[in-house]
Motif scaffolding. Structure first.
Motif, PDB file in Angstrom:
ATOM      1  N   THR A  56      25.063  11.438  69.237  1.00  0.00           N
ATOM      2  CA  THR A  56      25.880  10.598  69.415  1.00  0.00           C
ATOM      3  C   THR A  56      25.859   9.664  68.621  1.00  0.00           C
ATOM      4  OG1 THR A  56      24.246  11.124  71.715  1.00  0.00           O
ATOM      5  CG2 THR A  56      25.455   9.037  71.311  1.00  0.00           C
ATOM      6  N   VAL A  57      27.469   8.684  68.932  1.00  0.00           N
ATOM      7  CA  VAL A  57      28.336   7.999  67.768  1.00  0.00           C
ATOM      8  C   VAL A  57      29.057   6.840  68.713  1.00  0.00           C
ATOM      9  CG1 VAL A  57      28.136  10.014  66.405  1.00  0.00           C
ATOM     10  CG2 VAL A  57      30.018   9.041  67.547  1.00  0.00           C
ATOM     11  N   SER A  58      28.681   5.832  67.747  1.00  0.00           N
ATOM     12  CA  SER A  58      29.521   4.195  67.928  1.00  0.00           C
ATOM     13  C   SER A  58      30.518   4.375  66.788  1.00  0.00           C
ATOM     14  CB  SER A  58      29.146   3.261  68.439  1.00  0.00           C
ATOM     15  OG  SER A  58      28.182   3.533  67.445  1.00  0.00           O
ATOM     16  N   VAL A  59      31.708   4.373  67.089  1.00  0.00           N
ATOM     17  CA  VAL A  59      32.867   4.163  65.981  1.00  0.00           C
ATOM     18  C   VAL A  59      33.422   2.859  65.957  1.00  0.00           C
ATOM     19  CG1 VAL A  59      35.308   5.056  65.372  1.00  0.00           C
ATOM     20  CG2 VAL A  59      33.481   6.830  66.380  1.00  0.00           C
ATOM     21  N   GLU A  60      33.374   2.651  64.655  1.00  0.00           N
ATOM     22  CA  GLU A  60      34.111   1.463  64.461  1.00  0.00           C
ATOM     23  C   GLU A  60      35.712   1.576  63.354  1.00  0.00           C
ATOM     24  OE1 GLU A  60      30.912  -1.788  62.659  1.00  0.00           O
ATOM     25  OE2 GLU A  60      30.119  -0.313  62.954  1.00  0.00           O
ATOM     26  N   GLY A  61      36.606   0.708  64.303  1.00  0.00           N
ATOM     27  CA  GLY A  61      37.376   0.419  64.081  1.00  0.00           C
ATOM     28  C   GLY A  61      39.090   1.185  64.706  1.00  0.00           C
ATOM     29  N   LEU A  62      38.491   0.731  65.577  1.00  0.00           N
ATOM     30  CA  LEU A  62      39.759   1.336  66.530  1.00  0.00           C
ATOM     31  C   LEU A  62      39.884  -0.144  67.286  1.00  0.00           C
ATOM     32  CD1 LEU A  62      37.851   4.537  68.017  1.00  0.00           C
ATOM     33  CD2 LEU A  62      40.885   4.333  66.677  1.00  0.00           C
ATOM     34  N   ALA A  63      39.096  -0.335  68.314  1.00  0.00           N
ATOM     35  CA  ALA A  63      39.183  -1.085  69.477  1.00  0.00           C
ATOM     36  C   ALA A  63      38.423  -2.987  68.234  1.00  0.00           C
ATOM     37  CB  ALA A  63      38.917  -0.999  70.251  1.00  0.00           C
ATOM     38  N   ASP A  64      38.123  -3.686  69.194  1.00  0.00           N
ATOM     39  CA  ASP A  64      37.352  -5.469  68.495  1.00  0.00           C
ATOM     40  C   ASP A  64      36.074  -4.695  69.135  1.00  0.00           C
ATOM     41  OD1 ASP A  64      37.483  -4.843  72.048  1.00  0.00           O
ATOM     42  OD2 ASP A  64      38.178  -6.884  72.120  1.00  0.00           O
ATOM     43  N   LYS A  65      35.592  -3.875  69.587  1.00  0.00           N
ATOM     44  CA  LYS A  65      34.235  -3.906  69.370  1.00  0.00           C
ATOM     45  C   LYS A  65      34.071  -2.293  69.340  1.00  0.00           C
ATOM     46  CE  LYS A  65      34.608  -2.056  75.200  1.00  0.00           C
ATOM     47  NZ  LYS A  65      34.430  -2.459  75.837  1.00  0.00           N
ATOM     48  N   PRO A  66      32.591  -1.520  69.340  1.00  0.00           N
ATOM     49  CA  PRO A  66      32.471   0.162  68.345  1.00  0.00           C
ATOM     50  C   PRO A  66      32.747   0.419  70.285  1.00  0.00           C
ATOM     51  CG  PRO A  66      30.752  -1.850  68.494  1.00  0.00           C
ATOM     52  CD  PRO A  66      31.744  -2.774  68.722  1.00  0.00           C
ATOM     53  N   TRP A  67      32.858   2.030  69.859  1.00  0.00           N
ATOM     54  CA  TRP A  67      33.748   2.629  70.730  1.00  0.00           C
ATOM     55  C   TRP A  67      33.163   4.080  71.161  1.00  0.00           C
ATOM     56  CZ3 TRP A  67      37.872   1.715  73.961  1.00  0.00           C
ATOM     57  CH2 TRP A  67      38.306   2.117  75.048  1.00  0.00           C
ATOM     58  N   PRO A  68      32.462   4.096  71.816  1.00  0.00           N
ATOM     59  CA  PRO A  68      31.301   5.630  72.321  1.00  0.00           C
ATOM     60  C   PRO A  68      31.890   7.052  72.202  1.00  0.00           C
ATOM     61  CG  PRO A  68      32.054   5.146  74.161  1.00  0.00           C
ATOM     62  CD  PRO A  68      32.579   4.065  73.059  1.00  0.00           C
ATOM     63  N   GLY A  69      31.008   7.684  71.654  1.00  0.00           N
ATOM     64  CA  GLY A  69      32.068   8.761  71.304  1.00  0.00           C
ATOM     65  C   GLY A  69      30.529  10.234  70.918  1.00  0.00           C
ATOM     66  N   VAL A  70      30.808  11.045  70.530  1.00  0.00           N
ATOM     67  CA  VAL A  70      29.843  12.414  70.457  1.00  0.00           C
ATOM     68  C   VAL A  70      30.472  13.145  68.698  1.00  0.00           C
ATOM     69  CG1 VAL A  70      31.279  14.334  71.823  1.00  0.00           C
ATOM     70  CG2 VAL A  70      28.701  14.571  70.815  1.00  0.00           C
ATOM     71  N   ALA A  71      30.340  13.529  67.908  1.00  0.00           N
ATOM     72  CA  ALA A  71      30.353  13.456  66.800  1.00  0.00           C
ATOM     73  C   ALA A  71      29.715  15.295  65.801  1.00  0.00           C
ATOM     74  CB  ALA A  71      30.470  12.853  66.194  1.00  0.00           C
ATOM     75  N   SER A  72      30.429  15.672  65.507  1.00  0.00           N
ATOM     76  CA  SER A  72      29.854  17.113  64.520  1.00  0.00           C
ATOM     77  C   SER A  72      30.010  16.993  63.105  1.00  0.00           C
ATOM     78  CB  SER A  72      30.396  18.489  65.536  1.00  0.00           C
ATOM     79  OG  SER A  72      30.324  19.199  64.806  1.00  0.00           O
ATOM     80  N   VAL A  73      28.917  16.895  62.263  1.00  0.00           N
ATOM     81  CA  VAL A  73      29.100  16.934  61.330  1.00  0.00           C
ATOM     82  C   VAL A  73      28.269  18.383  60.923  1.00  0.00           C
ATOM     83  CG1 VAL A  73      28.250  16.158  58.804  1.00  0.00           C
ATOM     84  CG2 VAL A  73      28.739  14.709  60.945  1.00  0.00           C
ATOM     85  N   GLY A  74      29.611  19.833  60.209  1.00  0.00           N
ATOM     86  CA  GLY A  74      29.380  20.663  60.094  1.00  0.00           C
ATOM     87  C   GLY A  74      30.421  21.803  59.119  1.00  0.00           C
ATOM     88  N   VAL A  75      29.636  23.158  59.335  1.00  0.00           N
ATOM     89  CA  VAL A  75      31.213  23.481  58.747  1.00  0.00           C
ATOM     90  C   VAL A  75      32.352  24.458  60.025  1.00  0.00           C
ATOM     91  CG1 VAL A  75      29.632  24.429  56.684  1.00  0.00           C
ATOM     92  CG2 VAL A  75      29.160  25.707  58.730  1.00  0.00           C
ATOM     93  N   ARG A  76      31.307  24.262  61.404  1.00  0.00           N
ATOM     94  CA  ARG A  76      31.792  24.958  62.216  1.00  0.00           C
ATOM     95  C   ARG A  76      32.340  26.287  62.491  1.00  0.00           C
ATOM     96  NH1 ARG A  76      38.203  22.308  63.301  1.00  0.00           N
ATOM     97  NH2 ARG A  76      38.315  23.470  61.358  1.00  0.00           N
ATOM     98  N   PRO A  77      31.470  27.594  62.665  1.00  0.00           N
ATOM     99  CA  PRO A  77      31.226  28.763  62.402  1.00  0.00           C
ATOM    100  C   PRO A  77      31.196  29.482  62.800  1.00  0.00           C
ATOM    101  CG  PRO A  77      28.561  27.703  63.350  1.00  0.00           C
ATOM    102  CD  PRO A  77      29.678  26.360  63.024  1.00  0.00           C
ATOM    103  N   THR A  78      31.628  28.655  64.623  1.00  0.00           N
ATOM    104  CA  THR A  78      32.169  29.368  65.800  1.00  0.00           C
ATOM    105  C   THR A  78      34.246  29.955  65.314  1.00  0.00           C
ATOM    106  OG1 THR A  78      31.349  29.065  67.395  1.00  0.00           O
ATOM    107  CG2 THR A  78      33.315  29.641  67.880  1.00  0.00           C
ATOM    108  N   ILE A  79      34.112  28.900  63.935  1.00  0.00           N
ATOM    109  CA  ILE A  79      36.010  28.441  64.392  1.00  0.00           C
ATOM    110  C   ILE A  79      36.733  28.725  63.032  1.00  0.00           C
ATOM    111  CG2 ILE A  79      37.530  26.679  63.766  1.00  0.00           C
ATOM    112  CD1 ILE A  79      36.784  26.471  66.583  1.00  0.00           C
ATOM    113  N   ASN A  80      35.203  28.626  61.804  1.00  0.00           N
ATOM    114  CA  ASN A  80      35.991  29.561  60.833  1.00  0.00           C
ATOM    115  C   ASN A  80      34.917  30.074  60.173  1.00  0.00           C
ATOM    116  OD1 ASN A  80      35.920  27.638  59.064  1.00  0.00           O
ATOM    117  ND2 ASN A  80      37.744  26.298  60.315  1.00  0.00           N
ATOM    118  N   ASP A  81      34.995  30.221  58.781  1.00  0.00           N
ATOM    119  CA  ASP A  81      33.708  30.335  57.372  1.00  0.00           C
ATOM    120  C   ASP A  81      34.232  29.787  56.126  1.00  0.00           C
ATOM    121  OD1 ASP A  81      35.762  32.156  57.586  1.00  0.00           O
ATOM    122  OD2 ASP A  81      34.235  34.314  57.190  1.00  0.00           O
ATOM    123  N   ALA A  82      34.918  28.927  56.000  1.00  0.00           N
ATOM    124  CA  ALA A  82      35.388  28.520  54.647  1.00  0.00           C
ATOM    125  C   ALA A  82      34.917  27.651  54.496  1.00  0.00           C
ATOM    126  CB  ALA A  82      36.779  27.475  55.556  1.00  0.00           C
ATOM    127  N   GLY A  83      33.628  26.703  54.782  1.00  0.00           N
ATOM    128  CA  GLY A  83      31.843  26.584  54.080  1.00  0.00           C
ATOM    129  C   GLY A  83      31.761  25.352  54.341  1.00  0.00           C
TER     130      GLY A  83
END
Length: 310
Positions: free
Chosen positions: A223-250
């Motif tokens: 669960t994340v908030s993001v700065e730099g889009l508007a005049d306040k933080p923006w809510p969102g959800v984020a993934s940090v990883g190698v996306r094993p379902t999409i590719n195996d680039a690593g």
């Protein structure tokens, strides 16, 4: 803040200086910087930080290098925000690593930076084979005309604050603990790049943010908030990883799904604040299963923001 790449041959005037890697610019670093800028204000000299690129441990231990908490750009921004006047970035290479402690004091501190007061951590060692220490600095300073002050490691809520402790908290997925050590939520900043556009085809478009290093200090779904889009933080959800379902680039990627955001944000420079770890990254048999899990992740993040509005 003025930023200098390298050490001048001759300093134009004196400074109040501290030295370190400042990875993460955590509460301990912040206390040191406050002391530095206070001393600079009293003496009427500029406050200065000497840091190294790459991290000396990256130079010496290629296979056991620490995962960086902050990119160089992030470090510069954080140091500037804490009132530092000057930042000197020394290229840590074979030549620099080979400087003896005496050469480091003479060439870098006295001639190059014109140090008048030096503030260092109580465990600071320097020079070839790490033979230089506080006692050597203090003895040389008495002869060369600069003073030296050691600062003890900060203890916050009974715990020693260090970059290693922050990395450990991130590895465990304990984001509140990491935030306590940092004095702010852990964040990664970067520019939004064009991706493979798979997210928008499954109903969850993402902002793909460029990672500066191959080994980020955290992995998973957040669960994340993001700065730099508007005049306040923006809510969102984020993934940090190698996306094993999409590719195996690593190679790890940072992808953020912004809630109820419909505008283009390519090339924007965003800061992603990691508030809660939801789960580890997983591999799914097909896109339908992945899409269903992303929907659950998004619902969990929305529930968090319903209880904790930005």
């Amino acid at each position: 803040m003025q930023v200098f790449r390298g050490i001048p041959e001759r300093a134009e005037h004196g400074c109040v200086l501290t030295i370190g890697n400042f990875d993460g610019v955590h509460r301990g670093h912040q206390a040191l910087l406050t002391k530095l800028t206070d001393k600079a204000r009293v003496t009427g000299l500029p406050s200065a930080v000497l840091t190294f690129e790459p991290h000396p441990r990256e130079f010496f231990a290629h296979d056991n290098r620490p995962r960086r908490l902050t990119s160089l750009r992030e470090k510069i921004q954080l140091l500037a925000a804490h009132g530092v006047d000057r930042l000197y970035i020394a290229r840590f290479n074979t030549r620099f690593a080979g400087l003896t402690a005496e050469q480091f004091i003479e060439d870098v501190l006295i001639h190059g930076l014109g140090v008048r007061h030096l503030l260092i951590g109580d465990d600071f060692c320097f020079g070839k084979a790490r033979k230089g220490d506080f006692s050597m600095l203090q003895a040389t300073g008495q002869q060369a005309g600069f003073t030296v002050e050691a600062m003890h490691t900060l203890v916050h809520e009974g715990e020693r604050v260090s970059s290693s402790a922050v990395r450990a908290a991130l590895l465990e997925g304990d984001m509140p603990h990491a935030a306590r050590l940092l004095g702010r939520p852990y964040s990664i900043s970067g520019r939004v790049m064009h991706g493979d556009k798979i997210g928008r085809t499954i109903g969850f478009p993402t902002a793909n943010i460029q990672l500066k290093h191959r080994s980020p200090p955290l992995m998973g779904i957040y669960t994340v908030s993001v700065e730099g889009l508007a005049d306040k933080p923006w809510p969102g959800v984020a993934s940090v990883g190698v996306r094993p379902t999409i590719n195996d680039a690593g190679r790890p990627t940072l992808e953020v799904h912004l809630f109820d955001w419909n505008a283009d944000c390519y090339d924007a420079h965003l800061r992603v604040n990691f508030l809660v770890k939801q789960r580890d990254e997983e591999r799914y048999d097909n896109l339908a299963d992945l899409t269903a899990q992303i929907a659950r992740d998004a619902d969990q993040a929305r529930a968090y923001f319903a209880q904790n509005p930005l």
